[in-house]
Design a protein around this motif. Structure first.
Motif, PDB file in Angstrom:
ATOM      1  N   MET A  72       0.812  -1.216   0.000  1.00 24.02           N
ATOM      2  CA  MET A  72       0.000   0.000   0.000  1.00 24.02           C
ATOM      3  C   MET A  72       0.847   1.268   0.000  1.00 24.02           C
ATOM      4  N   ARG A  73       2.157   1.143   0.147  1.00 26.16           N
ATOM      5  CA  ARG A  73       3.032   2.315   0.102  1.00 26.16           C
ATOM      6  C   ARG A  73       3.576   2.587  -1.304  1.00 26.16           C
ATOM      7  N   LEU A  74       3.308   1.671  -2.223  1.00 24.37           N
ATOM      8  CA  LEU A  74       3.727   1.889  -3.599  1.00 24.37           C
ATOM      9  C   LEU A  74       2.878   3.015  -4.187  1.00 24.37           C
ATOM     10  N   PHE A 110      -0.487   2.357  -5.828  1.00 25.83           N
ATOM     11  CA  PHE A 110      -1.536   1.773  -4.990  1.00 25.83           C
ATOM     12  C   PHE A 110      -2.010   2.706  -3.880  1.00 25.83           C
ATOM     13  N   ARG A 111      -1.279   3.760  -3.600  1.00 28.07           N
ATOM     14  CA  ARG A 111      -1.691   4.640  -2.509  1.00 28.07           C
ATOM     15  C   ARG A 111      -2.396   5.908  -3.002  1.00 28.07           C
ATOM     16  N   THR A 112      -2.746   5.932  -4.285  1.00 26.54           N
ATOM     17  CA  THR A 112      -3.376   7.118  -4.860  1.00 26.54           C
ATOM     18  C   THR A 112      -4.891   7.073  -4.676  1.00 26.54           C
ATOM     19  N   GLY A 113      -5.337   7.048  -3.448  1.00 24.49           N
ATOM     20  CA  GLY A 113      -6.747   7.160  -3.113  1.00 24.49           C
ATOM     21  C   GLY A 113      -7.638   6.169  -3.822  1.00 24.49           C
ATOM     22  N   GLU A 114      -8.751   6.692  -4.379  1.00 26.71           N
ATOM     23  CA  GLU A 114      -9.750   5.847  -5.007  1.00 26.71           C
ATOM     24  C   GLU A 114      -9.221   5.170  -6.265  1.00 26.71           C
ATOM     25  N   LEU A 130      -7.620   0.034  -8.908  1.00 25.85           N
ATOM     26  CA  LEU A 130      -6.615  -0.821  -9.529  1.00 25.85           C
ATOM     27  C   LEU A 130      -6.468  -2.120  -8.744  1.00 25.85           C
ATOM     28  N   ARG A 131      -6.407  -2.021  -7.430  1.00 28.99           N
ATOM     29  CA  ARG A 131      -6.286  -3.226  -6.608  1.00 28.99           C
ATOM     30  C   ARG A 131      -7.494  -4.143  -6.818  1.00 28.99           C
TER      31      ARG A 131
END
Length: 710
Positions: free
Chosen positions: A387-389, A392-396, A401-402
């Motif tokens: 989740m720190r990538l 993947f951490r760009t909000g919605e 994407l996940r």
């Protein structure tokens, strides 16, 4: 056209021969029992363990207050010979002959023989809670009142101490207390002693009694005391030798076996502990004590389980196996050949090319394969997302994407074509079969074509919003089955979503370090429930949990799992506490749209309505059944938390696992169970004949090229 199991595996025959020459030359003859543990154990220190390969060995070297029953996993006596439960208070009575042993001899301190005492239990649990130890399972002790508060207090104090050393003594690396000056060590110990007495509800009325008071009812507490990371460890050798205390010449243990050899990437050899408490004299005494209680119907459950095991197997010291070897063979075909050649007596995994055929053959009423043992375990196979990538951490957009990655995986094809182990596709993180917990899917439509279309739509939205999706790396530990699954998913993500994926495999120890330190984009993982409760699958994704490799952080999720579920009675006590809990849970931004869309029963109320109704009606619940009602509400809260987790998708469940293993019909005391946990102390060879010698190839079937048995 027919293909024989021998032919499938013949390509690795040379490797097997080389391995046998090397191994036999180092181990001075065959052990009474040999199993392939699958990889090199990373540690033999129970407090630091996090993987099953380590636990497979620890379960026979050390003991907890309780132990697993080999069939049911229910608690049976171990270091504790008995226990009593009075509300939230658990009192364990330790046995006086649970000796500490080194190199087969009773360990002595100042000329006195040492057995496991109450202070050893306290030392073990305190060590878990000290930051410099590095335990990944300290949270298992949080049900004990004050344990979490103590851990936070000593962690803050340790951080201050380390910061002072960085300024005053920058040449000293402070990673453990031994690096401190003597005055600082004494100060540290005084501070911790005071905090422990002040905060933690563990009492030791005498050297053979340990008493715990829990902060809230914890139905799985006795199961925790059987888990290998909470096995009791000895203070003196740890403080004398530091990390080297687990070397064979230093290791002090209390289990049924002691450590004879540990050859890196080869084997671990264990020898029978002849000072172990379960001997003929003990068995005769327990027969005299327990048989009349059984006849009178007054025997406790744990006493009955112990009595039945003693009657079935006899005492360990007189009847148990003398020498056991754990091998570190990662190549599955080699492992199978070792078994078929009679050089290994149990293997924990079978190559996917033959697993499905063997299980199908075994299920034929006229063709039982008595070597094969297959069934469902309490485990989930999943991918963790970092989740720190940035992507993947760009909000919605990161969440979409996940979710797209999760929806696009063809789980049915994985279990039918790739793993071939009759696993169940997973659309949630908590496996089926957890008592009193619903198994309704929490994502996916049940139609893969529709899910794939939705995944493509989500990826399209992500790209349309200008988010660049980089090449992603999938990390897995070296094992053929993990490689095949990763390659299958890689092809789907490339073909269906246009996402490039690189595969990276690492040796077990390096892989574990990479996961812990976040050196991955996506990593494969598996989790076997430590106890029969949804908490064991959900608390590892709370923010501060040491096993939260994705680094997921949701404050509402944390409070549901760590506060409301852990202390449910306190939060149901008054109108005010109930209202505050509901308001907090419902404060999650997607609560109405996500939790309100889940129905645990077709046609029933949605999950949000079910929780509110249950909490609001609690005050009208008759007092004799309030605890039962509280646990029902607790399960609903876990459902809410899991729904949140599957919405945010920091973890991608793939399937609920099975195990397909080989061990011979002559081996008694080995049973398939939900944790795949097998204590060596219960093993016996039928008729005392010893392990089967010679080839087992003749016992295995021939298969058609298409996979069906003739």
């Amino acid at each position: 056209m027919y293909r024989n199991l021998v032919l499938i595996l013949a390509g690795c025959a040379v490797c097997v021969g080389v391995f046998l020459v090397t191994f036999t030359g180092t181990r001075r003859g065959r052990a009474d029992y040999v199993w392939n543990n699958g990889t090199e154990p990373q540690t033999l220190d129970p407090t630091l363990m996090s993987g099953q390969p380590e636990g497979e060995i620890a379960i026979s070297l050390f003991e907890g207050l309780t132990a697993y029953h080999p069939r049911t996993l229910e608690p049976v006596p171990a270091v504790a010979e008995s226990w009593e439960i009075d509300g939230l208070t658990y009192t364990f009575r330790l046995r006086p002959d649970a000796w500490w042993v080194r190199r087969g001899e009773i360990f002595e301190v100042d000329g006195k023989r040492r057995h496991v005492v109450a202070s050893d239990v306290v030392y073990t649990f305190r060590r878990h809670l000290h930051p410099e130890t590095g335990s990944e399972y300290s949270f298992l002790l949080y049900p004990i009142a004050g344990a979490e508060a103590y851990e936070r207090a000593v962690a803050a104090h340790w951080s201050q101490l380390v910061a002072r050393y960085r300024v005053e003594r920058p040449d000293v690396s402070v990673t453990r207390a031994a690096a401190l000056t003597r005055p600082d060590r004494e100060m540290l110990e005084r501070f911790r002693d005071e905090k422990f007495r002040e905060l933690v509800a563990i009492r030791t009325p005498d050297e053979l009694t340990v008493q715990f008071t829990l902060s809230s009812p914890t139905p799985y507490f006795l199961f925790l005391m059987s888990f290998y990371t909470l096995f009791i460890v000895p203070r003196e050798p740890i403080e004398a030798h530091g990390e080297a205390w687990t070397r064979p010449e230093n290791l002090v243990s209390s289990g049924a076996y002691w450590l004879d050899e540990w050859r890196f990437n080869s084997h671990v050899r264990l020898r029978k502990n002849r000072h172990y408490w379960e001997n003929a004299e003990y068995a005769e005494r327990r027969f005299r004590e327990l048989r009349p209680l059984r006849d009178a119907g007054a025997i406790a459950g744990f006493q009955l389980r112990e009595l039945e095991l003693l009657e079935e197997l006899g005492p360990f010291v007189e009847n148990g196996l003398e020498i056991c070897d754990a091998l570190a063979v990662e190549e599955l075909n080699t492992s199978v050949n070792l078994y078929l050649n009679g050089d290994v007596d149990r293997i924990r995994e079978i190559p996917s090319e033959i697993r499905g055929d063997l299980v199908k053959h075994d299920r034929r009423p006229d063709a039982e394969l008595r070597h094969l043992h297959h069934g469902t375990i309490n485990a989930v196979y999943y991918y963790g997302v970092n989740m720190r990538l940035p992507v993947f951490r760009t909000g919605e957009l990161g969440r979409k994407l996940r979710r797209a990655l999760a929806l696009s995986i063809d789980r049915q094809s994985i279990v039918e074509i790739v793993t071939r182990g009759f696993q169940t596709p997973a659309y949630r993180i908590v496996p089926e079969g957890v008592p009193n917990y619903d198994s309704t899917p929490l994502f996916g439509s049940g139609d893969y074509a529709a899910d794939l279309a939705e995944a493509r739509r989500l990826v399209g939205e992500v790209r349309a919003a200008g988010l660049d999706i980089p090449k992603l790396q999938v990390l897995y530990n070296t094992l053929e089955s993990h490689a095949r699954i990763a390659a299958f998913i890689q092809s789907i993500w490339k073909r269906e979503l246009g996402i490039d994926v690189q595969l990276s495999n690492q040796e077990w120890g390096v892989y574990l370090d990479s996961r812990r330190t976040g050196q991955f984009d996506i990593c494969r993982a598996g989790w076997i429930g430590d106890y029969p409760d949804p908490n064991t699958f959900l608390d590892m994704f709370t923010t501060e949990n040491q096993n939260n490799d994705p680094k997921y952080s949701n404050p509402v999720y944390d409070r549901i799992v760590l506060r409301y579920c852990a202390e449910i009675l306190a939060h149901l006590e008054t109108d005010e506490t109930r209202a505050a809990m509901l308001a907090d849970v419902e404060s999650w931004s997607a609560y109405d749209s996500v939790v309100g869309a889940v129905r645990l029963e077709p046609g029933g109320p949605d999950l949000a309505r079910s929780l509110r109704d249950a909490v609001e009606s609690y005050a009208r619940t008759p007092r004799p059944v309030r605890i039962d009602r509280a646990f029902e509400i607790r399960m609903l809260l876990f459902h809410v938390a899991e729904t949140m987790l599957m919405h945010d998708m920091p973890t991608i469940p793939i399937y609920f696992d099975t195990r397909t293993q080989l061990w011979p019909p002559e081996l008694r005391g080995m049973h398939f169970n939900a944790r795949d946990a097998h204590p060596l102390k219960t093993l016996r060879w039928e008729g005392d004949r010893g392990p089967a010698s010679g080839s087992r190839y003749r016992d295995f079937p021939r298969f058609r090229a298409g996979g069906d048995t003739p």
